[in-house]
Structure formats: C-alpha cells, structure tokens
Design an enzyme around this catalytic site. Structure first.
Site, PDB file in Angstrom:
ATOM      1  N   CYS A  84      -5.452   0.002 -10.972  1.00  0.00           N
ATOM      2  CA  CYS A  84      -5.327  -1.041  -9.953  1.00  0.00           C
ATOM      3  C   CYS A  84      -6.115  -0.696  -8.689  1.00  0.00           C
ATOM      4  O   CYS A  84      -7.342  -0.645  -8.723  1.00  0.00           O
ATOM      5  CB  CYS A  84      -3.858  -1.313  -9.653  1.00  0.00           C
ATOM      6  SG  CYS A  84      -3.593  -2.866  -8.766  1.00  0.00           S
ATOM      7  N   HIS A 188      -2.299  -2.726 -14.549  1.00  0.00           N
ATOM      8  CA  HIS A 188      -1.421  -1.551 -14.477  1.00  0.00           C
ATOM      9  C   HIS A 188      -1.079  -1.099 -15.891  1.00  0.00           C
ATOM     10  O   HIS A 188      -0.166  -1.670 -16.509  1.00  0.00           O
ATOM     11  CB  HIS A 188      -0.129  -1.891 -13.732  1.00  0.00           C
ATOM     12  CG  HIS A 188      -0.264  -1.976 -12.253  1.00  0.00           C
ATOM     13  ND1 HIS A 188      -0.095  -0.892 -11.425  1.00  0.00           N
ATOM     14  CD2 HIS A 188      -0.552  -3.034 -11.455  1.00  0.00           C
ATOM     15  CE1 HIS A 188      -0.266  -1.267 -10.166  1.00  0.00           C
ATOM     16  NE2 HIS A 188      -0.550  -2.557 -10.156  1.00  0.00           N
ATOM     17  N   GLU A 190       0.624   1.435 -16.759  1.00  0.00           N
ATOM     18  CA  GLU A 190       1.995   1.949 -16.779  1.00  0.00           C
ATOM     19  C   GLU A 190       3.037   0.835 -16.802  1.00  0.00           C
ATOM     20  O   GLU A 190       4.213   1.092 -17.066  1.00  0.00           O
ATOM     21  CB  GLU A 190       2.232   2.877 -15.585  1.00  0.00           C
ATOM     22  CG  GLU A 190       2.500   2.199 -14.258  1.00  0.00           C
ATOM     23  CD  GLU A 190       1.282   1.651 -13.531  1.00  0.00           C
ATOM     24  OE1 GLU A 190       1.417   1.273 -12.353  1.00  0.00           O
ATOM     25  OE2 GLU A 190       0.193   1.587 -14.146  1.00  0.00           O
TER      26      GLU A 190
END
Length: 220
Positions: A84, A188, A190
């Site tokens: 990001c 993202h 994650e």
C-alpha cells in the site's frame, strides 16, 4: 564463551506509521519467522524485507528520515516488498491532494503517485476489487486476472512499464509495480485472505536469482 547472535531472515521495516502487527501475524501464519525493526544493521542483513505503510506519504517520509532509514532502504539489494503506502513510497514522488505539492519519495521505481482518477466513484477506493492484468512476475505465481484483493487508497501509480498488475476503479491504475529487487503492491496482501497470503508466501520463498531472471525477461 561468546554466544552467536541469530540474525532475522525476514524483517518488517518499522516506519512508525503502519499496521505492523497485522503484517507480522500474516507472515507468522504462513510459518515464517519475522521481526519488526528500524535497526539499520538488521534491515541490511535480512534476506527479505517487507515495507508496509498506511497514512500519508509526507508523514511516512518524515518518520523514515527521522529514523535515518532513507539511505539504507535505497541501498538494499535483497528482495523488498512494499504494501500500500509502502509501495507508493518506492516511487519518485507522491502528490498529496494538491497538484502543486509533491512529496519526494525513495525513488526506487521511476514512476509517480497521483490522485486516483476515480471518475464518479467514491474515494477512498476501499474494499475488494479484481486484477485486470497480471504479469508473469514470480510474485504472482498462482494469481490470475479476476482474482480479488483488498484496497484502501486515494492515490495511485499510473500504468507504466513498471506495472506488473493493474486494477480499475474509474480508470486503470497500477495494482503492483516492480523494478530490480523492489516490488510494490497497492493492495493489502495481509488483508486479502488466501490470495493475499499467496503473495506473501511467494515473496518469502522467492529466490533472488529467479527475481533477477524475471527482471531481465521483462526488459527484453
């Protein structure tokens, strides 16, 4: 008797402004060891470096400068993956809402970050969206066009020769960029469920020599 110090194989750069714990948990869920650090020597000696970020480019660059991390990040030769804002900080400059106000970034990948041309769509671009183009870069092994990833951003890098994946939200933008050992994802990983975990796993298992060969292929 002197005890040898075990150096971390993988590090997450502590930029002082990222959701570091969620990135650490995402790595550990895959069975990899990782440490969060702003220690220059640990970052230099790590085999893989993850560079996350949230918030504004201006604030993040101020933090990085205050931690004396700019030179070390610019000198890294091992694979580095930005998430990001971390991806955006790899570029030359970022525009912070005002076209006259440029924030100098790390200049690792020669492209610029600009306000996302969302047309009539709401900003920030927040939520799940699909990849509309995916290169054969090793970071995308097992990833296809149409796969969903989680985005939260109002700024983006345009499509360029450094784009290795694209997405559309009002207009096309770079979902991922890469040059040499530096790779950045606008989404993202994650927060992107199993496919995001696949991206992280691909990176942590990435052979540096394979990355070099991939870059040479893209340049041809």
């Amino acid at each position: 008797m002197t005890t040898a110090i075990s150096l971390p194989t993988n590090v997450i750069v502590d930029t002082g402004c990222a959701n570091l714990s969620s990135v650490k948990f995402a790595v550990e869920r895959l069975g990899f060891d990782v440490v969060i650090t702003d220690d220059v020597e640990l970052i230099k000696q790590a085999k893989k470096v993850i560079f996350p970020g949230v918030g504004s480019a201006k604030h993040a660059m101020e933090n990085i400068q205050a931690k004396n991390l700019i030179d070390v990040l610019q000198s890294l030769k091992q694979p580095v993956l930005g998430f990001c804002l971390g991806m955006q900080l790899m570029t030359e400059t970022s525009t912070e809402g005002d076209s006259e106000k440029l924030v100098p970034c790390l200049n690792l990948i020669p492209t610029k970050v600009e306000p996302l041309k969302a047309e009539n769509n709401r900003l920030p671009h927040m939520g799940w969206n699909t990849l509309t183009q995916v290169s054969d870069h090793p970071i995308f092994n097992g990833i296809s066009v149409g796969d969903y990833f989680y985005f939260v951003h109002s700024f983006a890098a345009p499509i360029s020769e450094y784009t290795i994946a694209s997405c559309e939200y009002g207009s096309a933008f770079s979902a991922a960029i890469a040059k040499d050992n530096f790779i950045g994802c606008q989404f993202h990983p994650e927060r992107s469920s199993a496919l995001g975990s696949k991206i992280i796993q691909n990176f942590l298992e990435l052979d540096a020599e394979v990355l070099v060969l991939s870059n040479k292929k893209q340049e041809q």
